[in-house]
Design a protein around this motif. Sequence first.
Motif, short mmCIF file in Angstrom:
data_model
loop_
_atom_site.label_atom_id
_atom_site.label_comp_id
_atom_site.label_asym_id
_atom_site.label_seq_id
_atom_site.Cartn_x
_atom_site.Cartn_y
_atom_site.Cartn_z
N LEU A 1 36.45 41.25 44.02
CA LEU A 1 36.17 40.45 42.83
C LEU A 1 35.07 41.13 42.03
CD1 LEU A 1 36.36 37.80 41.14
CD2 LEU A 1 34.64 36.84 42.70
N LEU A 2 35.41 41.55 40.81
CA LEU A 2 34.42 42.18 39.94
C LEU A 2 33.70 41.14 39.09
CD1 LEU A 2 36.34 45.39 38.78
CD2 LEU A 2 34.79 45.09 40.73
N SER A 3 34.45 40.13 38.65
CA SER A 3 33.84 39.06 37.85
C SER A 3 34.74 37.84 37.90
CB SER A 3 33.64 39.52 36.40
OG SER A 3 33.18 38.44 35.61
N GLY A 4 34.12 36.66 38.02
CA GLY A 4 34.89 35.43 38.01
C GLY A 4 34.23 34.34 37.18
N GLU A 5 33.45 34.77 36.21
CA GLU A 5 32.70 33.81 35.40
C GLU A 5 33.55 33.32 34.22
OE1 GLU A 5 28.37 35.94 36.30
OE2 GLU A 5 29.18 35.87 34.24
N GLY A 6 33.38 32.05 33.88
CA GLY A 6 34.05 31.50 32.71
C GLY A 6 35.56 31.52 32.87
#
Length: 466
Positions: free
Chosen positions: A395-400
């Motif tokens: 997971l590199l990014s899971g924001e928003g």
Amino acid sequence: MKAAIIGGGVIGGGWAARFLLNGWDVVVYDPDPEAERKIGEVLANARRALPALYDTALPFEGTLRFTADLAEACAGADWVQESVPERLDIKHRVHAELTALSPAEAVIGSSTSGFKPSELTAEGARVIVAHPFNPVYLLPLIELVGDTDHCARAATLLRDIGMYPLYVRKEIDAHIADRFLEAVWREALWLVKDGIATTEEIDEAIRMGFGLRWAQMGLFETYRVAGGEAGMKHFMAQFGPCLTWPWTKLMDVPEFTDELVDLIAGQSDAQSGHMSIRALERLRDDNLVGIMRALKHSGSGAGGVVARHEATLPKTTQPVTQDRQVPQIWTDYNGHMNEAHFLETGSKATDRFMEMVGADADYIAGGLSYFTVENHVRYLDEVHAGDRLRAETRLLSGEGKKLHLFHTLLRGDGTAVATVESLLLHVDLATRKSCLPGDAVARALAAMTKTLAGLPMPEGAGKVGR
């Protein structure tokens, strides 16, 4: 679990492979000095074909042993399968020994294609008919005939190894399926004898038409569809009179003369003699895998059995989001895995990751999901049919609204063969517009992001979402 295989011919070898590749320990009893070689060849084909049906790894193989001691073969067995020649005197002798030597709760099955249970048990043996279809390691159907409780225990074990038990409610010569096959076989003999069709032309009529149709609908459902909107009743009214027409010679069997045997054998040699039996088996297996994987996608016929069995296999956990064998049908004219299947593996890894954070089938049914908006694939090395292929997901990014994943695809020897970087947006399925994920999914992603904080970007990442 232990299976004792009594008789290691084509059918016995198929039984051994089916049990072994589903994690059972298998002991084979067969006086043939060539049994170990023959079963080894069948098993090699099974190892190549059966795992290709599944997108989840099968259990680790059990152990395989050969013995010349029938008592040793039966000791502690959960399933004892007899596949000796179709002679009632031989079966009576073998079944008497199996009944005496096997555990009381063991299933004792006979692979007989024609004998009824009352004939098999006439001298006191404890046995049921458990009639399979070749190749046993791929085709799911098993006809069960005999004592109800005995058959019920057998059915439970068969489902656990990915098979479809069909209980035959009344015993009859040749059970159910072989009676159909016998009828078709008799008609085919007449067509060849009368010079109407060759063996190859008859085979083409089956495999190019109704054979594929029967594979996913059977007989009655096919005819129901043929009736159109009015259904089966209309079909019966329209085609029922044909039953009185002289379309077949099913009850008029041609004499099995040397001339007829030579005619059929010669035509069969001309049709398929350029290929060895093993090559024909591999061709058959590849075709069956392709058909059954397609049927698995829709949950129809034999593919539905594979899908239900796959659902019972253990699921991988992070970071491994895929672990499977590469099927033959994924390779191209260069002999290695086609580029589209690298992306397909990455897509399935994304689906598994979504399940892990709570964006599963129930979440999607509730009206929310992630849509892929961008992919970047790097091809690093070759992958061939039969290779083990797994995906490790970061997971590199899971924001928003965004979900940014990086899948590393590795061959069984640990070599990185590709990377698939994917950017997804969270979507409201009712409006088809992006929106924030549900609270549970957002919390799962936040917790995972916190755990991975501070790790460097993987090599090759950063190609999407710029």
